[in-house]
Design a protein around this motif. Sequence first.
Motif, mmCIF file in Angstrom:
data_model
loop_
_atom_site.group_PDB
_atom_site.id
_atom_site.type_symbol
_atom_site.label_atom_id
_atom_site.label_comp_id
_atom_site.label_asym_id
_atom_site.label_seq_id
_atom_site.Cartn_x
_atom_site.Cartn_y
_atom_site.Cartn_z
ATOM 1 N N ASP A 297 64.373 63.930 16.160
ATOM 2 C CA ASP A 297 63.902 62.880 15.251
ATOM 3 C C ASP A 297 62.537 63.212 14.662
ATOM 4 O OD1 ASP A 297 66.159 61.396 15.550
ATOM 5 O OD2 ASP A 297 65.252 59.803 16.764
ATOM 6 N N ASP A 298 61.583 63.552 15.522
ATOM 7 C CA ASP A 298 60.228 63.845 15.045
ATOM 8 C C ASP A 298 60.206 65.084 14.163
ATOM 9 O OD1 ASP A 298 59.472 61.697 16.534
ATOM 10 O OD2 ASP A 298 58.350 62.816 18.042
ATOM 11 N N LEU A 299 61.009 66.079 14.518
ATOM 12 C CA LEU A 299 61.017 67.326 13.759
ATOM 13 C C LEU A 299 61.686 67.144 12.402
ATOM 14 C CD1 LEU A 299 61.947 69.872 16.575
ATOM 15 C CD2 LEU A 299 59.713 68.959 15.933
ATOM 16 N N ARG A 300 62.745 66.373 12.378
ATOM 17 C CA ARG A 300 63.484 66.177 11.140
ATOM 18 C C ARG A 300 62.638 65.438 10.100
ATOM 19 N NH1 ARG A 300 68.633 67.187 10.621
ATOM 20 N NH2 ARG A 300 68.999 67.156 12.877
ATOM 21 N N THR A 301 61.832 64.484 10.568
ATOM 22 C CA THR A 301 61.014 63.688 9.648
ATOM 23 C C THR A 301 59.603 64.248 9.490
ATOM 24 O OG1 THR A 301 60.276 62.235 11.437
ATOM 25 C CG2 THR A 301 62.283 61.601 10.270
ATOM 26 N N ARG A 302 59.279 65.328 10.199
ATOM 27 C CA ARG A 302 57.924 65.898 10.218
ATOM 28 C C ARG A 302 56.910 64.824 10.594
ATOM 29 N NH1 ARG A 302 61.635 68.757 8.679
ATOM 30 N NH2 ARG A 302 61.422 70.741 7.589
ATOM 31 N N LYS A 303 57.252 64.037 11.608
ATOM 32 C CA LYS A 303 56.371 62.971 12.086
ATOM 33 C C LYS A 303 55.040 63.563 12.529
ATOM 34 C CE LYS A 303 56.331 59.254 15.549
ATOM 35 N NZ LYS A 303 56.304 58.115 14.617
ATOM 36 N N LEU A 304 53.942 62.900 12.159
ATOM 37 C CA LEU A 304 52.631 63.419 12.518
ATOM 38 C C LEU A 304 52.386 63.250 14.009
ATOM 39 C CD1 LEU A 304 49.936 64.660 11.798
ATOM 40 C CD2 LEU A 304 49.064 62.347 11.330
ATOM 41 N N THR A 305 52.364 64.368 14.714
ATOM 42 C CA THR A 305 51.976 64.412 16.113
ATOM 43 C C THR A 305 50.880 65.465 16.234
ATOM 44 O OG1 THR A 305 53.589 66.143 16.651
ATOM 45 C CG2 THR A 305 54.322 63.835 16.866
ATOM 46 N N TYR A 306 50.178 65.447 17.347
ATOM 47 C CA TYR A 306 49.161 66.464 17.570
ATOM 48 C C TYR A 306 49.799 67.845 17.575
ATOM 49 C CZ TYR A 306 45.343 68.956 19.895
ATOM 50 O OH TYR A 306 44.340 69.837 20.203
ATOM 51 N N LEU A 307 50.977 67.958 18.140
ATOM 52 C CA LEU A 307 51.717 69.221 18.169
ATOM 53 C C LEU A 307 51.948 69.757 16.767
ATOM 54 C CD1 LEU A 307 53.474 71.344 19.702
ATOM 55 C CD2 LEU A 307 55.374 69.722 19.499
ATOM 56 N N LEU A 308 52.454 68.906 15.880
ATOM 57 C CA LEU A 308 52.726 69.339 14.506
ATOM 58 C C LEU A 308 51.437 69.661 13.768
ATOM 59 C CD1 LEU A 308 54.951 69.615 12.257
ATOM 60 C CD2 LEU A 308 54.260 67.315 11.557
ATOM 61 N N ALA A 309 50.415 68.806 13.926
ATOM 62 C CA ALA A 309 49.165 69.018 13.207
ATOM 63 C C ALA A 309 48.499 70.326 13.609
ATOM 64 C CB ALA A 309 48.230 67.840 13.452
ATOM 65 N N VAL A 310 48.520 70.624 14.897
ATOM 66 C CA VAL A 310 47.940 71.879 15.377
ATOM 67 C C VAL A 310 48.718 73.067 14.825
ATOM 68 C CG1 VAL A 310 47.688 73.310 17.445
ATOM 69 C CG2 VAL A 310 46.862 70.958 17.444
ATOM 70 N N ALA A 311 50.040 72.954 14.800
ATOM 71 C CA ALA A 311 50.859 74.050 14.277
ATOM 72 C C ALA A 311 50.559 74.298 12.793
ATOM 73 C CB ALA A 311 52.335 73.725 14.465
ATOM 74 N N VAL A 312 50.405 73.224 12.024
ATOM 75 C CA VAL A 312 50.072 73.383 10.599
ATOM 76 C C VAL A 312 48.734 74.080 10.444
ATOM 77 C CG1 VAL A 312 49.468 72.126 8.491
ATOM 78 C CG2 VAL A 312 51.456 71.421 9.837
ATOM 79 N N ARG A 313 47.744 73.655 11.230
ATOM 80 C CA ARG A 313 46.417 74.267 11.135
ATOM 81 C C ARG A 313 46.470 75.750 11.508
ATOM 82 N NH1 ARG A 313 41.250 71.560 14.046
ATOM 83 N NH2 ARG A 313 41.500 70.147 12.262
ATOM 84 N N LEU A 314 47.192 76.084 12.566
ATOM 85 C CA LEU A 314 47.291 77.484 12.984
ATOM 86 C C LEU A 314 48.031 78.327 11.962
ATOM 87 C CD1 LEU A 314 48.125 76.953 16.777
ATOM 88 C CD2 LEU A 314 46.001 77.883 15.838
ATOM 89 N N ALA A 315 49.088 77.760 11.378
ATOM 90 C CA ALA A 315 49.845 78.502 10.365
ATOM 91 C C ALA A 315 48.972 78.808 9.160
ATOM 92 C CB ALA A 315 51.077 77.693 9.948
ATOM 93 N N GLU A 316 48.179 77.832 8.752
ATOM 94 C CA GLU A 316 47.299 78.046 7.603
ATOM 95 C C GLU A 316 46.198 79.045 7.935
ATOM 96 O OE1 GLU A 316 45.997 74.105 6.785
ATOM 97 O OE2 GLU A 316 47.803 73.562 5.631
ATOM 98 N N ALA A 317 45.664 78.971 9.161
ATOM 99 C CA ALA A 317 44.569 79.864 9.549
ATOM 100 C C ALA A 317 45.019 81.315 9.640
ATOM 101 C CB ALA A 317 43.986 79.417 10.890
ATOM 102 N N THR A 318 46.271 81.532 10.018
ATOM 103 C CA THR A 318 46.768 82.904 10.184
ATOM 104 C C THR A 318 47.541 83.403 8.962
ATOM 105 O OG1 THR A 318 48.790 82.076 11.252
ATOM 106 C CG2 THR A 318 46.923 82.625 12.682
ATOM 107 N N GLY A 319 47.675 82.560 7.960
ATOM 108 C CA GLY A 319 48.409 82.962 6.768
ATOM 109 C C GLY A 319 49.909 83.071 6.985
ATOM 110 N N ASP A 320 50.427 82.321 7.946
ATOM 111 C CA ASP A 320 51.864 82.322 8.215
ATOM 112 C C ASP A 320 52.536 81.344 7.254
ATOM 113 O OD1 ASP A 320 54.453 82.132 9.199
ATOM 114 O OD2 ASP A 320 53.850 82.221 11.307
#
Length: 380
Positions: A275-298
């Motif tokens: 459910d959370d993954l399908r809707t991209r619900k804002l969780t700390y897990l998702l937010a951290v992953a977005v930040r790391l992806a942007e920082a590493t150019g992934d």
Amino acid sequence: MPGLPPMVAPPAGRVDDPFTAVDAANGVGTVLARVLDERLRHSRAVDPVFARELAGRLATLVERGGKRLRTAFAHCGWRAAGGSGDAAAVLRTGAALELLQACALVHDDVMDGSVRRRGAPALHVELARSHWAAARYGSAEDFGTSAAVLAGDLALAWADDLLTETALGTPHGRRLHEEWRAMRTEMVAGQYRDLHAQAARSSDVDEALSIATLKSALYTVARPLALGASLAGADEHLLDALRTAGRCAGLAFQLRDDLLGAFGDPALTGKPDDDDLRTRKLTYLLAVAVRLAEATGDHQAAAALAPDADPGPEKAVRHVRSALRRTGARDLVEAKIAELTDLSLGHFGRTGAPPAVRHEFAALVGRATGVAPHGGEGAA
């Protein structure tokens, strides 16, 4: 909490009060059964259809309840403040917390569109499927949603009634009610911030932590601790220490729940794992992953995690899970849970609670967060 092992008593000889937090968590079911029986009798006197189709289903959800951690933490706060002997008021407060939790779950499932809860259809889904009048209402889904909102409101009313009755019967009722009143507002504020973040398609880390704190951490651990301590006449210094310990433990609890929501086994958690993954619900897990992806150019991970990404089929969900692992977000959240768990135990140790109570708290926190205590004052 779904997905966690059953409650077991602490090792023999570690607890000096024959009635422990484990006993409180187990015993609150008996109190709830009596309260629900009384409320259902009153509901039937008001209207038999309402009682059978709405109040009865709500009572079933409550009785099917989780691990009663909030009650256990309330008992722990009571013991930390010197409470002993008759724990009836603690159990009634715990029962009120369980009813408030039912309100939160019913409304949360409606807002998130979740279809499973505690191993069964979510209440709005059950109402939509089972009621013959649904087709005449406009749609089965509309009927189920509207009826579930009423069921959540009813759970809140029952919780407030029970807490008020308890407060009136204790010399420390004013402080108890103050903690309860603050908790209700925090919970609603957290739910609104959750909705707001979804509408704004936010992926901000600080916002995710604020939501997790308001929506879960305070009312799962911090406020239950303070509610229990209030029943024992705790002063503001002790209450502040308990709230701080509870905030850390409660946030770790929510971060664990986020991980279970992304990687857990639905057969154990009782709810879907996408459910959370399908809707991209804002969780700390998702937010951290977005930040790391942007920082590493992934860019591939960033695209999969983007709040405005197409929910898509199961393949899209697999891409989100892969991104959470590949960016290192899953491991980082695990480390954050361990850090918060240790902080919580340290803060609780500074309350001056007896070693047996510190041991009980450490066991409860370890169970809620999935992190075994390994030291610190709180671990006794």
